[in-house]
Design a protein around this motif. Structure first.
Motif, mmCIF file in Angstrom:
data_model
loop_
_atom_site.group_PDB
_atom_site.id
_atom_site.type_symbol
_atom_site.label_atom_id
_atom_site.label_comp_id
_atom_site.label_asym_id
_atom_site.label_seq_id
_atom_site.Cartn_x
_atom_site.Cartn_y
_atom_site.Cartn_z
ATOM 1 N N HIS A 161 0.845 -1.241 -0.078
ATOM 2 C CA HIS A 161 -0.026 0.047 -0.075
ATOM 3 C C HIS A 161 0.830 1.271 -0.016
ATOM 4 C CE1 HIS A 161 0.993 0.349 4.263
ATOM 5 N NE2 HIS A 161 0.702 -0.923 4.561
ATOM 6 N N ALA A 163 2.567 4.512 1.412
ATOM 7 C CA ALA A 163 3.262 4.765 2.789
ATOM 8 C C ALA A 163 2.768 6.081 3.114
ATOM 9 C CB ALA A 163 4.604 4.533 3.128
ATOM 10 N N ASP A 164 2.798 7.083 2.113
ATOM 11 C CA ASP A 164 2.349 8.525 2.165
ATOM 12 C C ASP A 164 0.880 8.654 1.975
ATOM 13 O OD1 ASP A 164 2.742 7.527 -0.402
ATOM 14 O OD2 ASP A 164 3.265 9.332 -1.117
ATOM 15 N N GLY A 165 0.487 9.901 2.360
ATOM 16 C CA GLY A 165 -0.940 10.224 2.309
ATOM 17 C C GLY A 165 -1.151 10.370 0.530
ATOM 18 N N ASP A 194 -5.188 3.115 8.661
ATOM 19 C CA ASP A 194 -4.398 2.299 9.727
ATOM 20 C C ASP A 194 -4.538 0.927 8.775
ATOM 21 O OD1 ASP A 194 -2.976 1.191 11.543
ATOM 22 O OD2 ASP A 194 -5.036 0.984 12.981
ATOM 23 N N GLY A 198 0.677 -5.701 5.329
ATOM 24 C CA GLY A 198 1.292 -5.339 4.548
ATOM 25 C C GLY A 198 2.283 -4.482 4.545
ATOM 26 N N VAL A 199 3.025 -4.114 3.630
ATOM 27 C CA VAL A 199 4.092 -3.142 3.444
ATOM 28 C C VAL A 199 3.925 -1.760 2.682
ATOM 29 C CG1 VAL A 199 5.679 -4.926 3.583
ATOM 30 C CG2 VAL A 199 5.258 -3.928 1.288
ATOM 31 N N GLY A 200 4.519 -0.650 2.999
ATOM 32 C CA GLY A 200 4.137 0.536 2.395
ATOM 33 C C GLY A 200 5.132 1.102 1.329
ATOM 34 N N LYS A 202 6.298 4.450 -1.033
ATOM 35 C CA LYS A 202 6.392 5.891 -1.257
ATOM 36 C C LYS A 202 5.937 6.178 -2.749
ATOM 37 C CE LYS A 202 8.227 10.343 0.349
ATOM 38 N NZ LYS A 202 7.129 10.909 0.467
ATOM 39 N N TRP B 69 -1.564 3.584 14.759
ATOM 40 C CA TRP B 69 -1.269 4.655 13.879
ATOM 41 C C TRP B 69 -2.302 4.791 12.685
ATOM 42 C CZ3 TRP B 69 2.749 8.100 14.851
ATOM 43 C CH2 TRP B 69 2.842 8.985 14.010
ATOM 44 N N ILE B 175 10.974 -7.801 2.326
ATOM 45 C CA ILE B 175 11.060 -6.297 3.071
ATOM 46 C C ILE B 175 10.820 -6.581 4.381
ATOM 47 C CG2 ILE B 175 9.657 -4.366 3.248
ATOM 48 C CD1 ILE B 175 9.300 -4.833 0.098
ATOM 49 N N THR B 253 13.876 3.498 4.945
ATOM 50 C CA THR B 253 12.218 3.708 4.189
ATOM 51 C C THR B 253 12.169 3.060 2.936
ATOM 52 O OG1 THR B 253 12.607 6.067 4.885
ATOM 53 C CG2 THR B 253 10.849 5.460 3.443
ATOM 54 N N PHE B 254 13.340 2.845 2.195
ATOM 55 C CA PHE B 254 12.926 1.854 1.236
ATOM 56 C C PHE B 254 12.844 0.442 1.165
ATOM 57 C CE2 PHE B 254 14.395 5.252 -1.505
ATOM 58 C CZ PHE B 254 14.143 4.840 -2.801
ATOM 59 N N GLY B 257 9.545 -1.553 5.052
ATOM 60 C CA GLY B 257 8.005 -1.914 4.890
ATOM 61 C C GLY B 257 7.041 -0.638 5.440
ATOM 62 N N ASN B 258 7.360 0.009 6.038
ATOM 63 C CA ASN B 258 6.519 1.163 6.573
ATOM 64 C C ASN B 258 4.888 0.549 6.986
ATOM 65 O OD1 ASN B 258 8.366 3.319 5.860
ATOM 66 N ND2 ASN B 258 7.542 2.454 3.706
ATOM 67 N N SER B 259 5.262 -0.277 8.081
ATOM 68 C CA SER B 259 3.743 -0.706 8.718
ATOM 69 C C SER B 259 3.761 -0.671 10.022
ATOM 70 C CB SER B 259 3.827 -2.473 8.288
ATOM 71 O OG SER B 259 3.126 -2.855 9.202
ATOM 72 N N HIS B 261 2.608 -2.022 12.522
ATOM 73 C CA HIS B 261 2.124 -2.992 13.521
ATOM 74 C C HIS B 261 3.339 -3.597 13.997
ATOM 75 C CE1 HIS B 261 -2.158 -2.695 12.609
ATOM 76 N NE2 HIS B 261 -1.543 -2.423 11.306
ATOM 77 N N PRO B 269 7.591 -6.867 8.160
ATOM 78 C CA PRO B 269 7.748 -5.460 7.919
ATOM 79 C C PRO B 269 7.240 -4.672 9.294
ATOM 80 C CG PRO B 269 5.651 -6.006 6.696
ATOM 81 C CD PRO B 269 6.032 -7.270 7.258
ATOM 82 N N ALA B 278 9.609 10.552 6.940
ATOM 83 C CA ALA B 278 10.322 10.786 5.618
ATOM 84 C C ALA B 278 9.054 10.281 4.733
ATOM 85 C CB ALA B 278 11.260 9.674 5.138
ATOM 86 N N SER B 279 7.891 9.229 5.042
ATOM 87 C CA SER B 279 6.833 8.973 4.133
ATOM 88 C C SER B 279 5.908 9.802 4.377
ATOM 89 C CB SER B 279 6.230 7.552 4.208
ATOM 90 O OG SER B 279 7.430 6.802 4.827
ATOM 91 N N GLU B 280 5.369 10.580 5.592
ATOM 92 C CA GLU B 280 4.220 11.221 5.607
ATOM 93 C C GLU B 280 4.464 12.878 5.959
ATOM 94 O OE1 GLU B 280 1.980 9.216 8.762
ATOM 95 O OE2 GLU B 280 2.652 7.034 7.880
#
Lengths: 350, 322
Positions: A161, A163-165, A194, A198-200, A202, B69, B175, B253-254, B257-259, B261, B269, B278-280
């Motif tokens: 998915h 990761a950024d808005g 939320d 999965g993983v995010g 950008k 989050w 990842i 960040t790459f 996994g940016n999760s 949980h 992840p 960085a992502s948000e």
């Protein structure tokens, strides 16, 4: 590889030369915009053609819908672009006028060796369950049931998915909420949610790259990114129960249903439209300009760009698989400009 | 050389007190620059606290140990990024410390002269690689390798082991925290190696040669002479590397996994504080921005305490061995 590099370099040099040539000539009013990444390819194309025709350059920063809204509110750009339409209160608060620019499609993409684009079918129930983390392997009965004849591997599913808005996320989760009660209850729809699994990645690029790198993954991107990167897309079941491919005609079928005339401030989500050909995850993207303009010439230049693009840019949009707005809607938008965009109390347009 | 020349000319042009004005100016500007560092640090701290206030006001101190989050419902907690930050840095150190120690010892004690220069240069070049390159290398090269070969092997070997099995369970995503930790270890390695090599070289040759003269083996020399003599510098190198591992952004960040949980498995992840920022950051506003800044504040505190702790340990070491 090297030939593309050379090509890019050559293009860059040409671009620089062209910029120099224009800079040397008459100074036209340049306009700036920022926001959604989803329509960025078509805005760039329009800007290029418009500049060749009129000399007016557009500098569009593809920074994301949220950042676009923030920048137009702060007044650092001449227009903002967003995939998530603002409601009347939000528009009023910051003295903004909103209108749609183009319609596009979002597609689920998968990385399943041996399965080609359009071969795998998904519906709202299975797609929602995958993104909820309830279905964890590809040969799950829920997927197998709607895919007779397709050999599904026992690979675990990796959900990818944003990761950024993102406006793409907004439209994708809006669709999932509309077709999957479980998703609606547990996650809902927004520019960022939320994510239960999965993983995010950008940006559309990040999601494409992660799906390409990860066997057994599924993600969602704007159609242009799927085609550019040769990603495997799926068929989706639409509101009428037909499995459809993400084609321009099917985006058009979904867009044709939209009732723009009665939607206040054009706030309309095109997800899950009726019609046997309608692609279910279709979305419009919007432009924001200030209602009270300080510089009439600049305001006119901005509206002039969109007037030209909406009336002459249909073919360019279609080449990039965006659906241009119907003529009646373009007329309606022009009258919105006349009524709502003013400098010193006088209409800027036409 | 040039400074001497400048002083000479200014003196010849100066009046009764040659060089005094220059000295005052020099002293004044040096003071200003020194104080500026303190002001900058304080300003960053204050800006972070002010930015983070909305989040701390809304969620209280429990923000730190809440694992949610949800930008949709505007509920935030820092536990998942905090956990990811600590775990990835920990993995990086576990892998990086023995490797860097080995390389540094090899370079100073064992390496033949014709190899010394190429290896040293290679290590220094590793430090010069931009972090985004590490991130792309991680995503396009390391992640597929991890997914296809390394992680399945780890899962098959440890996945069902008692006690630690849960740490190595789950599907091989490629990842995740482990991959991020491995990338980080490659990134902090050159720092540790260069510092340790320099520190090892400060060991007086008399000490080293006396030990060899007494019949000590290389291993005994390293353990009983080189390491005790240079322990302060070695610990300093570890702490500097840890500080960098905690704050590294783009490469993580790459591949992380940016999760949001927390999973038991280190193959799963996760996210880190800097990756979440960085992502948000670009799209965030309101409470989400506050929560992100609060995350930044926590990272600041975390890195600060790591450095503080290192200082404390060094002081104690110095006292102990006097």
């Amino acid at each position: 590889m090297s030939s593309t590099v050379v090509k890019t370099l050559r293009l860059a040099t040409l671009g620089a030369l062209a910029a120099l040539a224009v800079a040397g000539g008459a100074q036209a009013v340049d306009i700036t915009g920022a926001g959604a990444t989803f329509p960025n390819p078509v805005y760039q194309k329009w800007a290029e053609a418009y500049k060749a025709k009129t000399g007016t350059a557009l500098n569009y920063q593809s920074v994301g819908s949220g950042a676009g809204i923030k920048q137009i509110e702060a007044g650092t750009v001449d227009f903002g672009a967003t995939d998530k339409a603002l409601d009347t209160d939000e528009l009023k608060k910051n003295d903004l006028v909103q209108f749609p620019a183009v319609i596009g499609g979002i597609v689920p993409i998968v990385n399943l060796p041996g399965i080609a684009s359009g071969q795998l079918k998904l519906d709202g129930a299975s797609l929602g369950a995958i993104f909820l983390g309830a279905i964890t392997t590809w040969n799950d009965p829920a997927i197998a049931k709607i895919n007779p004849g397709v050999t599904l591997p026992a690979t675990p599913i990796t959900v990818v998915h944003r990761a950024d808005g993102s406006g793409t996320t907004y439209n994708f989760t809006y669709y999932l909420s509309a077709v999957n009660a479980d998703w609606q209850a547990k996650v809902g729809s927004n520019t960022a949610v939320d994510w239960p699994a999965g993983v995010g990645g950008k940006g559309n690029e990040g999601v494409s790259a992660l799906v390409q790198q990860t066997a057994g993954s599924i993600g969602y991107v704007e159609i242009a990114y799927a085609l550019q990167n040769k990603l495997t897309y799926t068929k989706m079941m639409n509101a009428d129960g037909f499995y459809v491919e993400p084609t321009l005609a099917n985006f058009q079928a979904a867009a044709a249903n939209a009732d723009w005339a009665t939607a206040p401030n054009y706030r309309l989500v095109l997800a899950n439209q009726k019609g046997k050909d309608s692609w279910p995850i279709t979305a419009a993207t919007f432009i924001l300009v200030h209602g009270k303009q300080t510089d009439a010439a600049k305001a006119k230049a901005v509206l002039g760009f969109f007037d030209w693009s909406l009336n002459n840019g249909q073919k360019m949009a279609e080449e990039l698989l965006y659906v241009p707005l119907p003529a009646a809607l373009v007329k309606q938008i022009a009258s919105t400009w006349t009524n709502d965009v003013k400098a010193d109390g006088k209409p800027v347009w036409p | 050389m040039t400074s001497v020349a400048v002083t000479a000319t200014s003196q010849s042009k100066g009046g009764a007190h040659p060089g005094r004005l220059g000295n005052t100016l020099f002293g004044g500007s040096a003071w200003t620059f020194g104080i500026l560092v303190l002001i900058l640090l304080a300003a960053v701290m204050i800006a972070l606290v002010i930015g983070a206030l909305p989040a701390f006001r809304e969620f209280g101190i429990s923000f730190i140990w809440t694992e949610v989050w949800n930008p949709g419902k505007d509920i935030y907690g820092a536990l998942a990024p905090l956990y990811g930050t600590l775990v990835t840095a920990f993995i990086a150190m576990i892998i990086g410390v023995p490797f860097s120690l080995g390389i540094a010892i090899f370079l100073t004690e064992l390496c033949p002269n014709y190899l010394k220069r190429p290896i040293s240069t290679a290590v220094e070049l590793l430090a010069a690689v931009p972090s985004i390159i590490y991130g792309m290398w991680g995503l396009f090269v390391l992640v597929p390798l991890m997914q296809k070969y390394i992680e399945p092997a780890i899962i098959a070997t440890f996945g069902n082991a008692p006690l630690i099995g849960a740490l190595f369970a789950g599907p091989p995503y490629g990842i995740g925290l482990l991959t991020a930790g491995i990338i980080l270890s490659a990134m902090v390695l050159p720092y540790m190696v260069s510092i340790m090599r320099d520190v090892f070289e400060t060991v007086p040759p008399q000490l080293r040669e006396s030990a060899y003269g007494l019949g000590a083996t290389t291993w005994e020399v390293v353990r009983s002479v080189v390491l005790p003599y240079s322990r302060v510098g070695v610990v300093g190198a570890f702490m500097l590397a840890l500080g960098r591992a905690l704050g590294e952004t783009m490469a993580v960040t790459f591949v992380v996994g940016n999760s949001y949980h927390i999973m038991k498995s280190i193959l799963a992840p996760g996210t880190t504080i800097s990756a979440s920022l960085a992502s948000e950051f670009a799209e965030a506003d309101g409470l989400q921005l506050g929560a992100l800044l609060a995350n930044g504040f926590l990272l600041f505190v975390l890195t600060f305490s790591v450095i503080g702790f290192a200082r404390l340990m060094l002081l104690r070491l110095q006292k102990q061995y006097g």
